[in-house]
Design an enzyme around this catalytic site. Structure first.
Site, mmCIF file in Angstrom:
data_model
loop_
_atom_site.group_PDB
_atom_site.id
_atom_site.type_symbol
_atom_site.label_atom_id
_atom_site.label_comp_id
_atom_site.label_asym_id
_atom_site.label_seq_id
_atom_site.Cartn_x
_atom_site.Cartn_y
_atom_site.Cartn_z
ATOM 1 C CG MET A 1 -1.793 -1.300 1.246
ATOM 2 S SD MET A 1 -2.647 -1.668 -0.284
ATOM 3 C CE MET A 1 -3.744 -0.308 -0.358
ATOM 4 C CG ASP B 1 -0.793 -4.239 -1.922
ATOM 5 O OD1 ASP B 1 -1.094 -3.721 -0.841
ATOM 6 O OD2 ASP B 1 -0.275 -3.602 -2.848
ATOM 7 C CG LEU B 2 2.696 -8.799 -5.762
ATOM 8 C CD1 LEU B 2 2.957 -9.827 -6.849
ATOM 9 C CD2 LEU B 2 3.462 -9.165 -4.502
ATOM 10 C CD GLU B 3 2.393 -1.068 -3.041
ATOM 11 O OE1 GLU B 3 1.279 -1.235 -2.504
ATOM 12 O OE2 GLU B 3 3.193 -0.168 -2.690
ATOM 13 N N GLY B 4 6.674 -1.877 -6.283
ATOM 14 C CA GLY B 4 8.103 -1.743 -6.513
ATOM 15 C C GLY B 4 8.609 -2.776 -7.504
#
Length: 609
Positions: free
Chosen positions: A1, A395-398
């Site tokens: 998030m 919720d995968l980021e970066g």
């Protein structure tokens, strides 16, 4: 998030110290490349240095810049630095082994061996017949197709490599080849699709199937027409089935299909078939999805069983890797395992769903090979079995999700990290049965950003969404911590506005051309699969908070077609009655502001027909 969400309430001294620590942790290249003043529509690589408003920034993730994504606005991509940039004067090595794997009467496809550079090769330039200016360029790929050539003509090609500082290699050895003669034009249309039929209906969609057409060269796709319309409402790229979405409830529709080939020839229409959508969804069936913190970030602590009944789906945030980037772990915060399991069982007894969310801003997940994929599946299944979760949230980021160079088709991805994630998720869905939920919470760059540019982080979620759309329960893109994003009307809209929420949602409900390529359309999702992701309070995110009144203006337009007089105009003027609801980061921040988000939006959603 939201990036740095653990410290959103921290003071300036703490944030400065964290920035300094991040600088020491970033990967250091032998020599960074000074790219000068930041500009939109420029390909930046990790380690590049750009200037903006008198300050210098390090590129943290390779990407192509867009308006609104200036370095101070997008912390996931840029980190402010101190000191002057180094100067790169060393040219890349010479490209080797230029050859042609394929050619047509008006194009030649070329490939070559990669060059090396002390900082990094950023692209290649292709020269035709000894010309002094490049006729084609790439952004790192070691292949390209040179178009616009003459038939039955010999061409000589050379290739040069370049780096971010503008240094260019010596030219490769020359390669010559002759284009074939121009073929006779294809004027024969495919046969009509056979036995068009309805295979299922919902309140807002009709599923169709048909028998394949034939063609003297080859069928490339099908177009579906609704109620005798002159423009297709749905298309496929060879599949003989499709779901037409965005329809009105309890309404009869008539469909026909046409086949097309690569030359643009279209068949005569198929037989027509009629189908009637089901009645409107019952009051109260729309959802509010909320993320529950498994940590203390200065908002407030809530025992899981005490989450407000206004939330239908609770995302436990987060399962994170430990020991390796694929070994997923979870330990309840401020609770025993037994108490946490009891809380989940209690919420489930009320008919609510409790999912485990994977990753977040700080949990980098990499599934780079089959071993990592199996580790991920085994560790996730252990968590699901231990706590009794109803599903999983991606919720995968970066850097957890990024497209490798040369991976250009979301329908047929080649990046191992993405292929393994798709297979691992499919394995877990199959293990846990049809009732096991799958949700996703990508940032806008990873989904809608894929219309303007496809590569690196831009559009990196699209192959995952597309491959798993048959099992996807909800997609709730984060409409926050983002710059401006281009919509279907070609305009860029800013977060925190009703226009932004309507425009971003309709991109998913209508589909859009990936990378601007109309031959690579991302198909629409069902309205029942789409949820808007919002901060529950101004403190919950760095940007994107929207007042309840403005959120509901957007929903009135999106669901009921009742315009608020904004700039963006719905493609489907009557709206999308099946639109599912809202997601928020987070339940804890909602409590911090006396439940403003869940109280106001629960009452609004329940009052909808």
């Amino acid at each position: 998030m939201p990036p740095l969400r653990h410290l959103l309430r921290a003071g300036p001294t703490v944030l400065v110290a964290l920035t300094a620590l991040l600088m020491t942790l970033l990967p250091v290249q032998a020599l960074a490349a000074d790219r000068g003043e930041w500009a939109p529509y420029v390909a930046y690589s990790v380690g590049d240095i750009a200037s903006y408003a008198g300050r210098a920034y390090d590129c943290r993730q390779s990407h192509t810049s867009l308006p609104g994504w200036e370095p101070p606005n997008v912390l996931a991509l840029w980190l402010e630095r101190s000191g002057p940039p180094p100067v790169d004067t060393q040219a890349p090595s010479t490209p080797s082994q230029v050859t042609s794997p394929a050619k047509t009467y008006d194009s030649v496809s070329l490939s070559w061996g990669a060059s090396t550079d002390n900082v990094g090769v950023t692209g290649y330039e292709i020269f035709v017949n000894g010309g002094t200016s490049a006729s084609a360029t790439t952004s790192g790929a070691t292949s390209v197709t040179v178009t616009g050539l003459a038939a039955n003509t010999t061409y000589t090609f050379t290739v040069k490599a370049r780096d971010a500082a503008g240094n260019r290699s010596a030219a490769s050895a020359a390669y010559s080849t002759t284009t074939p003669a121009r073929p006779d034009p294809d004027v024969q249309a495919p046969s009509a699709p056979g036995n068009l039929r309805s295979t299922g209906v919902s309140g807002s969609s009709v599923s169709l199937a048909w028998n394949a057409s034939t063609d003297n060269v080859g069928v490339t796709g099908y177009e579906i027409f609704v109620n005798g319309g002159t423009s297709a409402s749905a298309t496929t790229t060879g599949a003989t089935s499709v779901t037409v979405t965005g329809l009105a409830a309890n309404t009869s529709y008539t469909f026909t299909a046409k086949a097309r080939d690569a030359a643009g020839n279209r068949s005569v229409p198929s037989n027509s078939v009629s189908a009637t959508t089901t009645g409107p969804q019952p009051s109260g069936s729309r959802v509010i999805v909320g993320y529950w913190h498994n940590f203390d970030n200065g908002s407030t602590n809530i025992r899981l069983r005490d989450v407000s009944p206004k939330f239908n789906v609770i995302q436990v945030a987060f399962a994170e890797p430990a020991g390796s980037a694929s070994n997923m772990t979870f330990t309840p915060y401020n609770s025993t395992v037994a108490d946490f399991k009891a809380d989940i069982a209690y919420l489930k007894s009320q008919g609510r769903k409790v999912l485990i969310s994977i990753g977040g801003a700080n949990g980098t997940v990499h599934l780079d090979d089959a071993t990592a994929r199996q580790t991920f599946v085994t560790s996730m299944q252990s968590l699901i079995d231990t706590y009794g979760f109803d599903g999983m949230d991606l919720d995968l980021e970066g850097s957890s999700l990024s497209l490798n160079g040369g991976d250009t088709d979301f329908r047929n991805p080649t990046t191992p990290r993405i292929l393994n994630l798709i297979q691992a998720t499919r394995d877990l869905l199959n293990r846990n049965g049809a009732g096991f939920m799958l949700t996703m919470a990508p940032e806008t760059a990873y989904v809608q950003g894929g219309m303007a540019a496809y590569g690196g982080p831009w559009g990196a979620y699209l192959p995952v969404i597309h491959a798993l759309r048959d099992r996807l329960t909800y997609l709730h893109v984060q409409h926050y911590n983002t710059g401006t994003v281009m919509a279907l009307d070609g305009r860029a809209y800013a977060q925190s506005t009703p226009d932004f929420h309507v425009a971003m949602a309709e991109m998913l409900l209508q589909g859009f051309p990936v990378g601007g390529n109309t031959s690579a359309m991302f198909p629409a999702l069902s309205p029942e699969q789409v949820v808007i992701g919002l901060p529950s309070s101004p403190q919950a995110a760095g940007g994107g908070y929207t007042t309840p009144a403005n959120v509901q203006k957007a929903l009135d337009y999106l669901i009921k077609g009742q315009s608020f007089g904004g700039t963006y105009v719905l493609r489907k003027t009557s709206g999308y009655p099946g639109f599912k609801g809202l997601m928020t980061w987070s339940i804890n921040w909602d409590k911090f502001t006396n439940f403003e988000f869940s109280n106001s939006h629960r009452a609004y959603l329940d009052a909808l027909p």
